[in-house]
Design a protein around this motif. Structure first.
Motif, short mmCIF file in Angstrom:
data_model
loop_
_atom_site.label_atom_id
_atom_site.label_comp_id
_atom_site.label_asym_id
_atom_site.label_seq_id
_atom_site.Cartn_x
_atom_site.Cartn_y
_atom_site.Cartn_z
N ILE A 86 35.66 -11.51 -23.12
CA ILE A 86 34.40 -12.12 -23.54
C ILE A 86 33.30 -11.47 -22.71
N VAL A 87 32.21 -11.06 -23.37
CA VAL A 87 31.12 -10.37 -22.68
C VAL A 87 29.83 -11.15 -22.86
N GLY A 88 28.74 -10.58 -22.32
CA GLY A 88 27.45 -11.25 -22.31
C GLY A 88 26.87 -11.46 -23.70
N GLN A 89 26.17 -12.56 -23.85
CA GLN A 89 25.57 -12.91 -25.13
C GLN A 89 24.51 -11.89 -25.53
N ALA A 90 24.52 -11.53 -26.80
CA ALA A 90 23.49 -10.64 -27.35
C ALA A 90 22.25 -11.47 -27.69
N GLY A 91 21.10 -10.84 -27.57
CA GLY A 91 19.87 -11.47 -28.00
C GLY A 91 19.27 -12.46 -27.04
N ARG A 92 19.89 -12.68 -25.88
CA ARG A 92 19.35 -13.65 -24.91
C ARG A 92 19.22 -13.04 -23.52
N HIS B 138 38.36 1.99 -36.02
CA HIS B 138 37.64 0.73 -35.84
C HIS B 138 36.15 1.00 -35.63
N PHE B 139 35.33 0.26 -36.34
CA PHE B 139 33.89 0.29 -36.14
C PHE B 139 33.44 -1.09 -35.65
N TYR B 140 32.55 -1.08 -34.66
CA TYR B 140 32.06 -2.33 -34.09
C TYR B 140 30.55 -2.42 -34.23
N ALA B 141 30.06 -3.64 -34.26
CA ALA B 141 28.62 -3.85 -34.37
C ALA B 141 27.90 -3.33 -33.12
N ASP B 142 26.69 -2.87 -33.31
CA ASP B 142 25.86 -2.42 -32.18
C ASP B 142 25.33 -3.66 -31.47
N LEU B 143 26.18 -4.25 -30.65
CA LEU B 143 25.97 -5.57 -30.08
C LEU B 143 24.63 -5.72 -29.37
N ARG C 203 34.12 -12.43 -32.81
CA ARG C 203 33.00 -11.94 -32.00
C ARG C 203 32.95 -12.79 -30.74
N ARG C 204 33.00 -12.12 -29.57
CA ARG C 204 33.17 -12.85 -28.32
C ARG C 204 32.08 -12.50 -27.31
N ASP C 205 30.84 -12.70 -27.67
CA ASP C 205 29.75 -12.53 -26.72
C ASP C 205 29.22 -13.92 -26.36
N PHE C 206 29.86 -14.52 -25.34
CA PHE C 206 29.55 -15.90 -24.97
C PHE C 206 29.12 -16.06 -23.52
N SER C 207 29.26 -15.02 -22.70
CA SER C 207 29.03 -15.19 -21.27
C SER C 207 27.58 -14.89 -20.89
N HIS C 208 27.29 -15.09 -19.59
CA HIS C 208 25.97 -14.75 -19.06
C HIS C 208 25.90 -13.30 -18.61
N GLY C 209 26.95 -12.54 -18.84
CA GLY C 209 26.97 -11.13 -18.45
C GLY C 209 28.27 -10.72 -17.81
#
Length: 576
Positions: free
Chosen positions: A369-375, A559-564, A490-496
């Motif tokens: 799990i990695v940092g949240q996008a957009g915040r 595999h293609f991934y979104a430009d997070l 999609r696992r972008d839930f952390s603070h970084g």
């Protein structure tokens, strides 16, 4: 440099230096030599280069009294010059643009030399003289400059990663660009010298193959994006553009030709019986499920908004995505360390390698799990050295999280402070002074003179283990009590920071061979009720936190991934 890499360069050197020794005396008799040298030096000195090192290498090529043309003999372009111009014209196979290397101008200049040589042979203007020397110098310096740039671009990339916010150290060996240009000018095949400068990684080589495939797909006029729909497609739904979708899924490898033929015949039979028009069949849904897995989407076979948007991405755009990922591979070190872990943020995956110079055989892989996008919580791109594992860690709440989230929760929710087992402290883990919960002390936390930490417990945000690799971002790998989140696509839930799915497995691997730290000891140290314990790694692990939106797995699946975090877009702007 690893032994295989050294051996490859030594082999190339032997191949190119032997012919060099044989042909140099003949080139010393080049007509108009002195005039050529003067013109070439002026051109090299006047060249405007982006990188001073490349400028110096270009000047070095034509320095000294023995300087002679590298790419012509007797006023004619050498076979190597023709081969190199052809190679420069084909650099799209490596994810580069031929226009960056003035291929058209070089081809025209070579044709001009050929025309002058034919005119001379038929009794026209001779090859000697100032004008001809100037022409030879222009061609020679321009071709040397193009080769020099190509080798440097392939070796370390065109963009500066630090300029894009990527905190990656320069871990490239210092190439002698001038020597490599000379080697290319004498090599039986320039491809060998150029390829030796490229990254040694299996993932890079695999992506070059993927690039060739997707270039062919993008050029196929029979393939087009399927028509968008207003509602999600489920098996049995009417969909007029089903044939186009079926053709695309076959081309991408998500549907076999045999399955497509069977499905198409069944669809034609339904239409012939006037039962309905084209439909989104179960076979199409199964193929879409495979497509979803490859694109980081929920693999449910339903062609909803996100899935349809991914299906409609132009294949030329996928080509560009591959090119951008190849560029990032060139930022990696020429030779990786003995032990290293790689986190690919857009893929939400971690891989660990040991004694693997090409990163081809991960010993361990897991979801993260990695940092949240957009915040403004994006996980940074950087590298660090893991030197310590902490069992039963405290969670020191970062100041920004304490101010913006924890303190408001403490003030708003009675019992929150005790329930989460928080405490206000000053000092380190083992010598911390604990302060009572008061409004005044919370104000001191907000100003940074005190801090909040969470004691080890089942709800501790770091889980049972923390992996420390000191860095300026205060990012580390750790477990989490919220293990249900790993089931999300999609696992972008952390603070970084980076939460890992199997902290015990990673601890076992990084502590492998360290006396007293087998799996039993690790589980005992991480058990509930045990004290916090720090363990120094006898063999540190380099950690690379990276960003790649395309990858090919060991079974050949692309595999293609979104430009997070929008970093593909930023790199594309930098390259343009």
């Amino acid at each position: 440099v690893s032994r295989p890499t050294r051996a490859r360069f030594f082999a190339v050197t032997l191949l190119v230096l032997l012919p060099l020794a044989l042909v140099t005396p003949a080139r010393a008799q080049e007509p108009g030599g002195d005039a050529f040298v003067i013109a070439a030096r002026r051109l090299a000195a006047a060249a405007v280069e982006r990188w001073p090192a490349r400028h110096a290498a270009l000047r070095q090529l034509y320095a000294g009294d023995a300087a002679r043309p590298l790419w012509t003999t007797g006023g004619r372009a050498t076979p190597q010059a023709r081969d190199v111009i052809a190679l420069l014209g084909d650099v799209r196979t490596r994810g580069l643009d031929p226009r960056d290397y003035d291929v058209d101008a070089l081809a025209a200049a070579r044709a001009e030399l050929d025309a002058a040589d034919r005119a001379s042979a038929s009794g026209g203007v001779g090859a000697a003289g100032g004008a001809d020397s100037a022409r030879l110098a222009r061609f020679d310096v321009a071709l040397s400059r193009a080769v020099l740039h190509l080798i440097a671009d392939l070796h370390a990339g065109r963009a500066n990663p630090r300029g894009l916010g990527f905190d990656l150290p320069d871990a490239h060996r210092g190439l002698n660009l001038a020597e490599l240009v000379v080697a290319t000018s004498h090599a039986p095949s320039p491809d060998g010298v150029v390829t030796a400068a490229e990254p040694p990684y299996a993932g890079y080589a695999a992506l070059k193959e993927v690039l060739a495939r997707y270039r062919a797909l993008a050029a196929d006029s029979s393939l087009r994006p399927p028509a968008a729909t207003r509602v999600a497609l489920r098996p049995g739904a009417r969909y007029a553009d089903a044939p186009a979708l079926r053709r695309l899924l076959v081309a991408l490898g998500d549907m076999t030709p045999a399955a497509a033929e069977t499905d198409s015949l069944a669809a034609d039979s339904l239409a012939a019986n006037s039962l309905a028009g084209a439909r989104y069949t179960p076979a199409l849904a199964e193929a879409v499920t495979a497509f979803q897995r490859r694109h980081g989407l929920a693999a449910d076979g339903v062609a909803g908004r996100e899935t349809m948007a991914a299906l409609r991405v132009p294949l030329a755009r996928r080509v560009r995505q591959i090119e951008l990922t190849l560029e990032r591979w060139r930022w990696m070190p020429d030779t990786p360390p003995e032990r290293y872990a790689v986190v690919n943020a857009p893929a939400f995956r971690l891989y660990v390698f040991e004694h693997d110079a090409t990163a081809a055989h991960p010993l361990l892989r897991m979801n993260v799990i990695v940092g949240q996008a957009g915040r403004r919580r994006a996980t940074p791109v950087f590298t660090g050295t893991m030197r310590e594992v902490v069992f039963r860690p405290y969670w020191d709440v970062p100041p920004s999280i304490a101010r913006n989230e924890v303190i408001p929760d403490i003030r708003r929710k009675p019992g929150y402070f005790e329930r989460e087992e928080l405490e206000i402290v000053r000092g380190g883990d083992f010598d911390a002074v604990v302060y009572p919960l008061t409004a005044h002390n919370l104000d001191r936390v907000a100003t940074g003179t005190l801090r909040i930490r969470q004691r080890p417990n089942p709800r501790n945000a770091l889980g049972p283990v923390k992996f420390v690799f000191p860095n300026s971002y205060n990012v580390y790998l750790h477990g989490t009590p919220a293990t249900q989140l790993f089931a999300e696509t999609r696992r972008d839930f952390s603070h970084g920071c980076i939460r890992i799915e199997d902290p015990m497995g990673l601890a076992e691997l990084v502590l492998r061979g360290q006396p007293g730290w087998d799996r039993t000891a690790i589980e005992a140290a991480a058990a509930e009720g045990q004290p916090t314990q720090r363990v120094k790694l006898e063999r540190p692990v380099t950690v690379y936190v990276l960003y790649a939106t395309v990858a090919r797995s060991s079974d050949g699946t692309v595999h293609f991934y979104a430009d997070l975090y929008g970093r593909d877009a930023a790199l594309e702007r930098a390259l343009e």
